[in-house]
Design a protein around this motif. Sequence first.
Motif, PDB file in Angstrom:
ATOM      1  N   HIS A  37       0.845  -1.199   0.000  1.00 17.08           N
ATOM      2  CA  HIS A  37       0.000   0.000   0.000  1.00 17.08           C
ATOM      3  C   HIS A  37       0.877   1.246   0.000  1.00 17.08           C
ATOM      4  O   HIS A  37       2.006   1.232   0.478  1.00 17.08           O
ATOM      5  CB  HIS A  37      -0.932  -0.006   1.234  1.00 17.08           C
ATOM      6  CG  HIS A  37      -1.918   1.119   1.186  1.00 17.08           C
ATOM      7  ND1 HIS A  37      -1.737   2.302   1.878  1.00 17.08           N
ATOM      8  CD2 HIS A  37      -3.084   1.266   0.502  1.00 17.08           C
ATOM      9  CE1 HIS A  37      -2.757   3.104   1.623  1.00 17.08           C
ATOM     10  NE2 HIS A  37      -3.592   2.500   0.788  1.00 17.08           N
ATOM     11  N   TYR A  39       0.953   3.719   1.812  1.00 15.19           N
ATOM     12  CA  TYR A  39       1.367   4.266   3.116  1.00 15.19           C
ATOM     13  C   TYR A  39       2.544   3.523   3.725  1.00 15.19           C
ATOM     14  O   TYR A  39       2.979   3.845   4.823  1.00 15.19           O
ATOM     15  CB  TYR A  39       0.206   4.182   4.122  1.00 15.19           C
ATOM     16  CG  TYR A  39      -0.963   5.082   3.861  1.00 15.19           C
ATOM     17  CD1 TYR A  39      -0.895   6.136   2.971  1.00 15.19           C
ATOM     18  CD2 TYR A  39      -2.159   4.893   4.549  1.00 15.19           C
ATOM     19  CE1 TYR A  39      -1.977   6.952   2.747  1.00 15.19           C
ATOM     20  CE2 TYR A  39      -3.252   5.719   4.340  1.00 15.19           C
ATOM     21  CZ  TYR A  39      -3.167   6.734   3.434  1.00 15.19           C
ATOM     22  OH  TYR A  39      -4.237   7.547   3.227  1.00 15.19           O
ATOM     23  N   ASP A  53      -3.775   1.681  -4.275  1.00 15.21           N
ATOM     24  CA  ASP A  53      -4.756   1.971  -3.222  1.00 15.21           C
ATOM     25  C   ASP A  53      -5.528   0.669  -2.951  1.00 15.21           C
ATOM     26  O   ASP A  53      -5.239  -0.386  -3.543  1.00 15.21           O
ATOM     27  CB  ASP A  53      -5.674   3.139  -3.621  1.00 15.21           C
ATOM     28  CG  ASP A  53      -6.519   2.854  -4.861  1.00 15.21           C
ATOM     29  OD1 ASP A  53      -6.503   1.705  -5.368  1.00 15.21           O
ATOM     30  OD2 ASP A  53      -7.217   3.777  -5.326  1.00 15.21           O
ATOM     31  N   SER A  54      -6.524   0.745  -2.086  1.00 14.76           N
ATOM     32  CA  SER A  54      -7.207  -0.493  -1.687  1.00 14.76           C
ATOM     33  C   SER A  54      -7.891  -1.183  -2.864  1.00 14.76           C
ATOM     34  O   SER A  54      -7.867  -2.414  -2.956  1.00 14.76           O
ATOM     35  CB  SER A  54      -8.260  -0.194  -0.618  1.00 14.76           C
ATOM     36  OG  SER A  54      -7.680   0.519   0.418  1.00 14.76           O
ATOM     37  N   MET A  77      -6.757  -5.569   4.385  1.00 15.13           N
ATOM     38  CA  MET A  77      -6.274  -5.711   2.998  1.00 15.13           C
ATOM     39  C   MET A  77      -5.825  -7.147   2.732  1.00 15.13           C
ATOM     40  O   MET A  77      -6.085  -7.706   1.663  1.00 15.13           O
ATOM     41  CB  MET A  77      -5.115  -4.741   2.750  1.00 15.13           C
ATOM     42  CG  MET A  77      -5.516  -3.271   2.856  1.00 15.13           C
ATOM     43  SD  MET A  77      -4.115  -2.166   2.624  1.00 15.13           S
ATOM     44  CE  MET A  77      -4.947  -0.574   2.780  1.00 15.13           C
ATOM     45  N   TYR A 133     -17.297   0.268   3.904  1.00 13.08           N
ATOM     46  CA  TYR A 133     -15.996   0.704   3.382  1.00 13.08           C
ATOM     47  C   TYR A 133     -15.091  -0.527   3.443  1.00 13.08           C
ATOM     48  O   TYR A 133     -15.194  -1.336   4.386  1.00 13.08           O
ATOM     49  CB  TYR A 133     -15.489   1.822   4.293  1.00 13.08           C
ATOM     50  CG  TYR A 133     -14.256   2.564   3.839  1.00 13.08           C
ATOM     51  CD1 TYR A 133     -13.834   2.588   2.520  1.00 13.08           C
ATOM     52  CD2 TYR A 133     -13.520   3.298   4.768  1.00 13.08           C
ATOM     53  CE1 TYR A 133     -12.703   3.306   2.137  1.00 13.08           C
ATOM     54  CE2 TYR A 133     -12.392   4.017   4.398  1.00 13.08           C
ATOM     55  CZ  TYR A 133     -11.985   4.004   3.083  1.00 13.08           C
ATOM     56  OH  TYR A 133     -10.870   4.703   2.710  1.00 13.08           O
ATOM     57  N   ASN A 135     -12.286  -0.759   4.416  1.00 15.25           N
ATOM     58  CA  ASN A 135     -11.597  -0.727   5.714  1.00 15.25           C
ATOM     59  C   ASN A 135     -12.546  -1.279   6.776  1.00 15.25           C
ATOM     60  O   ASN A 135     -13.138  -0.550   7.575  1.00 15.25           O
ATOM     61  CB  ASN A 135     -11.217   0.706   6.099  1.00 15.25           C
ATOM     62  CG  ASN A 135     -10.207   1.337   5.166  1.00 15.25           C
ATOM     63  OD1 ASN A 135     -10.291   1.138   3.961  1.00 15.25           O
ATOM     64  ND2 ASN A 135      -9.271   2.094   5.705  1.00 15.25           N
ATOM     65  N   HIS A 249      -7.584  13.264   0.993  1.00 19.15           N
ATOM     66  CA  HIS A 249      -8.236  11.952   0.986  1.00 19.15           C
ATOM     67  C   HIS A 249      -9.649  12.120   1.560  1.00 19.15           C
ATOM     68  O   HIS A 249      -9.849  12.914   2.494  1.00 19.15           O
ATOM     69  CB  HIS A 249      -7.423  10.968   1.852  1.00 19.15           C
ATOM     70  CG  HIS A 249      -7.798   9.545   1.633  1.00 19.15           C
ATOM     71  ND1 HIS A 249      -8.857   8.959   2.280  1.00 19.15           N
ATOM     72  CD2 HIS A 249      -7.254   8.597   0.820  1.00 19.15           C
ATOM     73  CE1 HIS A 249      -8.952   7.700   1.863  1.00 19.15           C
ATOM     74  NE2 HIS A 249      -8.003   7.451   0.987  1.00 19.15           N
ATOM     75  N   GLU A 251     -11.244  10.517   3.643  1.00 21.56           N
ATOM     76  CA  GLU A 251     -11.384  10.229   5.081  1.00 21.56           C
ATOM     77  C   GLU A 251     -11.189  11.501   5.906  1.00 21.56           C
ATOM     78  O   GLU A 251     -11.382  11.490   7.125  1.00 21.56           O
ATOM     79  CB  GLU A 251     -10.358   9.175   5.517  1.00 21.56           C
ATOM     80  CG  GLU A 251     -10.673   7.796   4.996  1.00 21.56           C
ATOM     81  CD  GLU A 251      -9.554   6.804   5.253  1.00 21.56           C
ATOM     82  OE1 GLU A 251      -8.645   7.097   6.049  1.00 21.56           O
ATOM     83  OE2 GLU A 251      -9.581   5.719   4.643  1.00 21.56           O
ATOM     84  N   SER A 265      -8.732   8.968  -3.645  1.00 24.18           N
ATOM     85  CA  SER A 265      -7.999   7.866  -3.010  1.00 24.18           C
ATOM     86  C   SER A 265      -6.491   8.125  -3.080  1.00 24.18           C
ATOM     87  O   SER A 265      -6.025   9.027  -3.787  1.00 24.18           O
ATOM     88  CB  SER A 265      -8.310   6.565  -3.748  1.00 24.18           C
ATOM     89  OG  SER A 265      -7.584   6.515  -4.966  1.00 24.18           O
TER      90      SER A 265
HETATM   91  P1  13P Z   1      -6.975   4.069  -0.222  1.00 16.17           P
HETATM   92  O1  13P Z   1      -7.904   3.000  -0.689  1.00 16.17           O
HETATM   93  O2  13P Z   1      -7.295   5.415  -0.794  1.00 16.17           O
HETATM   94  O3  13P Z   1      -5.554   3.681  -0.458  1.00 16.17           O
HETATM   95  O4  13P Z   1      -7.194   4.272   1.323  1.00 16.17           O
HETATM   96  C1  13P Z   1      -6.907   3.305   2.276  1.00 16.17           C
HETATM   97  C2  13P Z   1      -6.745   3.881   3.598  1.00 16.17           C
HETATM   98  O5  13P Z   1      -6.697   3.177   4.576  1.00 16.17           O
HETATM   99  C3  13P Z   1      -6.649   5.314   3.725  1.00 16.17           C
HETATM  100  O6  13P Z   1      -6.465   5.667   5.039  1.00 16.17           O
END
Ligand code: 13P
Length: 363
Positions: A37, A39, A53-54, A77, A133, A135, A249, A251, A265
Amino acid sequence: MSALPFEAYGGLSDAECQERIVRARARLGREVVLLCHHYQRADIYQHADLTGDSLKLARLAAQTDAPFIVFCGVHFMAEVADILSRPEQTAILPDLAAGCSMADMANLASVERCWRELGAIMDVEATFTPVTYINSAADLKAFCGEHGGIVCTSSNASVISGWAFAQRPKILFFPDQHLGRWTGHQRGIPLEETPVWDPDLPLGGLTPEAIAQAKILLWKGHCAVHQMFRKSQIDAFRAQYPDALVIAHPECDFEVCRAADHVGSTEMIVRIVKEAPANTRWLVGTELNLVERLAKEVAPQKKEVRFMSNIICMCSTMQRIDPQHLAWTLENLSAGTIVNPIVVPAHEAGLARAALDRMLRVS
Ligand code: 13P
Ligand code: SF4
């Protein structure tokens, strides 16, 4: 063969681990694919075969042929990789403590209680499409699969909500209230019609009238990392650099998203900044590892990328995947031992897959 214990790796230097990672990967060859990912820290990201991204990582997990998918990301994930890959493939998470604190803000018991409470005042199955989501834990995806619902990610939430509204007149959206609110706003839904359901209160702390009026019920969940960004930081940046561009983002808080030029994203953030003209200046509201990497990558085109917050805010759980855990995972694998496999129980995986497949078809 018994696993090499992690204790033997905890004290190794990062440099020693990097060498061991490279050697183990060479031994494993095509047996293993490393999904990473955005991050992830730089010393892990450099080993990635595939990044994204996810949504992109979910698609890649479904397409890869490698028997072992080492997921450098967080627990949900790796669960998605297990659910979408073939039965003979194994998804591995190098550190099981790499969770997502937002995903933990909704659990199956509280979502089922919400569903029951809604069911006491209306025909919930005919009224609400549950949308989770990505997540979120696999059992919540299974809940959506079982109740005619769907999964969404930060890159497809708008189109997924269109699908959800085509099924039933209202959406129950969990666990991120911010992504849900922004998605509703994009569809022109007024904020009064997106109330927050507090799972700790009877009937979510809402009146039956408020629920009857709602278009989207938002779960009371959030990402602590993305709550660090404030509209005041955008205002101060724009005051200093009137031609600056802002990207965030979804979020992030609603006011931050509204003040940004682009909301999207992690993959979209990377793409938009990379494709932007030279000599542009960007303020970016997402996790620090991504922002620092992006800043370095676009610096040669004289693009300036700044982090939206004055304080360091990283996703501490993403950081759990470090060179020590990756070396431990890969050396065990090359010695024939699988450590930290992520296996979603078959019944749950089948239902979760139904909700994920709907998402992949719709988006
Ligand atoms: P993305 O799908 O945009 O990569 O976001 C995942 C995530 O956990 C953002 O905090
Ligand atoms: Fe979860 Fe937030 Fe970390 Fe993303 S940044 S994985 S939402 S805790």
